[in-house]
Design a protein around this motif. Structure first.
Motif, PDB file in Angstrom:
ATOM      1  N   THR A 136      36.643  36.580  40.832  1.00  0.00           N
ATOM      2  CA  THR A 136      35.476  35.872  41.362  1.00  0.00           C
ATOM      3  C   THR A 136      35.191  34.651  40.511  1.00  0.00           C
ATOM      4  OG1 THR A 136      34.530  37.981  42.082  1.00  0.00           O
ATOM      5  CG2 THR A 136      33.042  36.076  41.980  1.00  0.00           C
ATOM      6  N   PRO A 137      35.143  33.439  41.116  1.00  0.00           N
ATOM      7  CA  PRO A 137      34.824  32.242  40.333  1.00  0.00           C
ATOM      8  C   PRO A 137      33.537  32.420  39.541  1.00  0.00           C
ATOM      9  CG  PRO A 137      35.559  31.634  42.525  1.00  0.00           C
ATOM     10  CD  PRO A 137      35.414  33.129  42.531  1.00  0.00           C
ATOM     11  N   GLY A 138      33.587  32.040  38.263  1.00  0.00           N
ATOM     12  CA  GLY A 138      32.418  32.180  37.398  1.00  0.00           C
ATOM     13  C   GLY A 138      32.322  33.523  36.707  1.00  0.00           C
ATOM     14  N   GLU A 139      33.187  34.447  37.063  1.00  0.00           N
ATOM     15  CA  GLU A 139      33.176  35.782  36.454  1.00  0.00           C
ATOM     16  C   GLU A 139      33.578  35.705  34.990  1.00  0.00           C
ATOM     17  OE1 GLU A 139      35.695  39.980  36.842  1.00  0.00           O
ATOM     18  OE2 GLU A 139      35.917  38.394  38.340  1.00  0.00           O
ATOM     19  N   VAL A 140      32.751  36.248  34.107  1.00  0.00           N
ATOM     20  CA  VAL A 140      33.049  36.250  32.682  1.00  0.00           C
ATOM     21  C   VAL A 140      34.236  37.171  32.401  1.00  0.00           C
ATOM     22  CG1 VAL A 140      32.166  36.805  30.378  1.00  0.00           C
ATOM     23  CG2 VAL A 140      30.654  35.750  32.070  1.00  0.00           C
ATOM     24  N   GLY A 141      35.184  36.682  31.621  1.00  0.00           N
ATOM     25  CA  GLY A 141      36.349  37.476  31.276  1.00  0.00           C
ATOM     26  C   GLY A 141      37.472  37.402  32.293  1.00  0.00           C
ATOM     27  N   ARG A 142      37.306  36.572  33.323  1.00  0.00           N
ATOM     28  CA  ARG A 142      38.311  36.461  34.381  1.00  0.00           C
ATOM     29  C   ARG A 142      39.636  35.932  33.838  1.00  0.00           C
ATOM     30  NH1 ARG A 142      37.985  31.862  38.416  1.00  0.00           N
ATOM     31  NH2 ARG A 142      39.511  32.298  40.037  1.00  0.00           N
ATOM     32  N   SER A 143      39.562  34.905  33.010  1.00  0.00           N
ATOM     33  CA  SER A 143      40.786  34.316  32.453  1.00  0.00           C
ATOM     34  C   SER A 143      41.522  35.305  31.562  1.00  0.00           C
ATOM     35  CB  SER A 143      40.451  33.055  31.653  1.00  0.00           C
ATOM     36  OG  SER A 143      39.904  32.063  32.481  1.00  0.00           O
ATOM     37  N   ARG A 144      40.752  36.029  30.762  1.00  0.00           N
ATOM     38  CA  ARG A 144      41.369  36.986  29.841  1.00  0.00           C
ATOM     39  C   ARG A 144      42.026  38.134  30.596  1.00  0.00           C
ATOM     40  NH1 ARG A 144      39.073  37.656  23.918  1.00  0.00           N
ATOM     41  NH2 ARG A 144      38.780  35.470  24.466  1.00  0.00           N
ATOM     42  N   LYS A 145      41.361  38.584  31.647  1.00  0.00           N
ATOM     43  CA  LYS A 145      41.916  39.673  32.452  1.00  0.00           C
ATOM     44  C   LYS A 145      43.222  39.224  33.110  1.00  0.00           C
ATOM     45  CE  LYS A 145      40.800  42.762  36.311  1.00  0.00           C
ATOM     46  NZ  LYS A 145      39.801  43.100  37.361  1.00  0.00           N
ATOM     47  N   PHE A 146      43.237  37.995  33.623  1.00  0.00           N
ATOM     48  CA  PHE A 146      44.443  37.468  34.256  1.00  0.00           C
ATOM     49  C   PHE A 146      45.591  37.403  33.254  1.00  0.00           C
ATOM     50  CE2 PHE A 146      47.286  33.951  35.318  1.00  0.00           C
ATOM     51  CZ  PHE A 146      47.588  34.194  36.654  1.00  0.00           C
ATOM     52  N   ALA A 147      45.336  36.821  32.081  1.00  0.00           N
ATOM     53  CA  ALA A 147      46.370  36.661  31.067  1.00  0.00           C
ATOM     54  C   ALA A 147      46.897  38.014  30.598  1.00  0.00           C
ATOM     55  CB  ALA A 147      45.834  35.868  29.882  1.00  0.00           C
ATOM     56  N   GLN A 148      45.995  38.982  30.412  1.00  0.00           N
ATOM     57  CA  GLN A 148      46.419  40.298  29.942  1.00  0.00           C
ATOM     58  C   GLN A 148      47.270  41.015  30.983  1.00  0.00           C
ATOM     59  OE1 GLN A 148      43.243  43.128  29.221  1.00  0.00           O
ATOM     60  NE2 GLN A 148      44.503  44.297  27.788  1.00  0.00           N
ATOM     61  N   GLU A 149      46.818  41.028  32.223  1.00  0.00           N
ATOM     62  CA  GLU A 149      47.569  41.733  33.255  1.00  0.00           C
ATOM     63  C   GLU A 149      48.912  41.059  33.528  1.00  0.00           C
ATOM     64  OE1 GLU A 149      45.673  43.101  36.741  1.00  0.00           O
ATOM     65  OE2 GLU A 149      43.794  43.617  35.744  1.00  0.00           O
ATOM     66  N   LEU A 150      48.925  39.730  33.500  1.00  0.00           N
ATOM     67  CA  LEU A 150      50.181  39.008  33.692  1.00  0.00           C
ATOM     68  C   LEU A 150      51.196  39.394  32.617  1.00  0.00           C
ATOM     69  CD1 LEU A 150      51.791  36.744  35.173  1.00  0.00           C
ATOM     70  CD2 LEU A 150      50.840  35.155  33.475  1.00  0.00           C
ATOM     71  N   LEU A 151      50.742  39.449  31.374  1.00  0.00           N
ATOM     72  CA  LEU A 151      51.644  39.780  30.274  1.00  0.00           C
ATOM     73  C   LEU A 151      52.126  41.225  30.341  1.00  0.00           C
ATOM     74  CD1 LEU A 151      53.119  39.312  27.647  1.00  0.00           C
ATOM     75  CD2 LEU A 151      50.930  39.343  26.436  1.00  0.00           C
ATOM     76  N   LEU A 152      51.204  42.154  30.574  1.00  0.00           N
ATOM     77  CA  LEU A 152      51.570  43.567  30.568  1.00  0.00           C
ATOM     78  C   LEU A 152      52.462  43.936  31.753  1.00  0.00           C
ATOM     79  CD1 LEU A 152      48.239  45.259  29.421  1.00  0.00           C
ATOM     80  CD2 LEU A 152      50.250  44.681  28.057  1.00  0.00           C
ATOM     81  N   LYS A 153      52.331  43.200  32.872  1.00  0.00           N
ATOM     82  CA  LYS A 153      53.110  43.537  34.060  1.00  0.00           C
ATOM     83  C   LYS A 153      54.383  42.721  34.211  1.00  0.00           C
ATOM     84  CE  LYS A 153      49.157  45.239  36.728  1.00  0.00           C
ATOM     85  NZ  LYS A 153      48.321  45.066  37.950  1.00  0.00           N
ATOM     86  N   THR A 154      54.409  41.513  33.625  1.00  0.00           N
ATOM     87  CA  THR A 154      55.576  40.649  33.822  1.00  0.00           C
ATOM     88  C   THR A 154      56.236  40.216  32.522  1.00  0.00           C
ATOM     89  OG1 THR A 154      54.469  38.477  33.730  1.00  0.00           O
ATOM     90  CG2 THR A 154      54.372  39.684  35.826  1.00  0.00           C
ATOM     91  N   GLY A 155      55.525  40.292  31.392  1.00  0.00           N
ATOM     92  CA  GLY A 155      56.065  39.840  30.116  1.00  0.00           C
ATOM     93  C   GLY A 155      55.841  38.363  29.838  1.00  0.00           C
TER      94      GLY A 155
END
Length: 406
Positions: free
Chosen positions: A344-363
């Motif tokens: 959701t635009p403006g959601e706090v922690g959105r960028s961090r969640k994206f970066a973490q899930e991208l790394l853990l699922k794709t490397g």
């Protein structure tokens, strides 16, 4: 016998404001991904994957082998290094600086950025820094006990700092304003007219301009970054940082310099003379030789063509995967707004969640934008520090991740 204590322990509260925690966090995510058997493609830290030119490495090797190379270096820098740095400023920007009074050698530009506020400010002073900005900009203020006033870099302004948004009250209080063209994490650029306006305001309010020009040799599409010292009268109210890490692939050597206003240069020199003994002399020799090669027209030293090509290849590949990202005009970084379908635009922690899930699922490791300030939420920084084949593989993995999580 049991003792109770109300003491807080042996850790300064200031350490919590240095902004480096996200990089440690990303390192933990990388370790977790590797434990799961995922090969990591690290586009997080902006560490060049290339070595310095062979001639530079040879110069360093020769200097290291000399028996007389192991005395304490001068904290202000060797005569050879300072004179060559001043000569390069004249060659590259047509700027004349006094190598005796207006230039100091550094253990990389981060060394100077971390210590400058300590040397020119008093606790309780105020400084203007960009948001998003390189973490040490605000971290150095925490170390020095200086208050930060964050100047937002907004997409609607093409991320160019709006100088008119700074009130007279803030200008009156500020000791310095720190900006970077092109910057990190955003490769925002400024023309000479903008810099002239900045210098005029700084002179009016007696504010020091600090210009971080670590990416001076990484301009694309015909763009060549400018020095703030090209503005007439800038030496009265500005200093500039230069680094060999990105321009000459000498990141591990830890060498750079600050040049400009002699009072500010003198203050940093004075502080550093009490803190360290300067840059290892062989490293200064190699850096001086790198500048000599550059001034002789060594095209093979140019780093911009490599990163411009990587930028084009990677962003085109991302676009084919469904993620359209603007092309930066400089630096080794891509500043990317998150895909619309993500969170959701403006959601706090959105960028961090994206970066973490991208790394853990794709490397694929990238840095969430909020690591660089509150205005970075909703963005990520991607470093072009892998060869073309790996960047294409990273784009493929990102595309697969986006399709699975749409």
């Amino acid at each position: 016998m049991t003792y109770s204590s109300s003491k807080r322990g042996w850790r300064s509260d200031k350490l919590s404001y240095l902004g480096s925690s996200i990089f440690s966090e990303v390192s933990e995510w990388k370790a977790e991904a590797r434990r799961s058997g995922i090969e990591v493609i690290d586009l997080g830290i902006g560490s060049p994957d290339q070595a310095p030119a062979l001639e530079i490495r040879q110069a360093l090797s020769d200097a290291v082998l000399r028996e007389n190379s192991y005395s304490y270096p001068a904290s202000k820098g060797s005569d050879l290094f300072r004179k060559q740095a001043a000569a390069w400023m004249k060659w590259r920007f047509d700027v004349e600086v006094d190598d005796e009074e207006e230039l100091v050698a550094l253990m990389g530009s981060q060394d100077g950025l971390a210590h400058l506020a300590l040397s020119i400010c008093n606790p309780g002073d105020l400084a203007i820094v960009p948001d998003p900005g390189y973490p040490i900009y605000s971290g150095s203020l925490a170390i020095a006990g200086v208050k930060a006033w964050h100047l937002p870099l907004l997409e609607r302004n093409d991320f160019l700092p709006d100088l008119d948004s700074i009130s007279d009250e803030i200008w009156q209080q500020a000791v310095f304003i720190l900006l970077s063209f092109p910057g990190n994490p955003i490769a925002v650029t400024a023309d000479l007219a903008y810099m002239e306006k900045l210098i005029a305001l700084a002179r009016k309010w007696e504010v020091l301009v600090i210009h971080d020009l670590a990416y001076s040799e990484m301009g694309f599409d015909g763009y060549r970054p400018l020095s703030i010292l090209q503005v007439p009268g800038a030496l009265e109210t500005a200093v500039e940082f230069h680094s060999f890490s990105k321009s000459f692939n000498m990141a591990g050597c830890r060498v750079g310099f600050m040049t400009g206003n002699r009072q500010a240069v003198g203050a940093l020199r004075e502080l550093k003379s009490n803190v360290d003994y300067g840059v290892f002399n062989p490293v200064q020799e190699a850096a001086a030789f790198a500048l000599e090669l550059a001034m002789a027209g060594g095209d093979k030293l140019e780093v911009a063509p490599l990163y411009e090509h990587r930028r084009d290849v990677f962003i085109e590949a991302l676009s084919l995967e469904g993620w359209s990202v603007a092309k930066p005009k400089a630096t080794m970084f891509v500043w990317a707004r998150l895909p619309e379908a993500w969170g959701t635009p403006g959601e706090v922690g959105r960028s961090r969640k994206f970066a973490q899930e991208l790394l853990l699922k794709t490397g694929v490791a990238i840095i969430p934008g909020d690591a660089f300030g509150s205005q970075g939420e909703g963005f990520v920084r991607i470093a072009l520090v892998e060869e073309e084949k790996r960047l294409l593989e990273a784009a493929r993995r990102i595309g697969e991740f986006l399709r699975r999580n749409r």
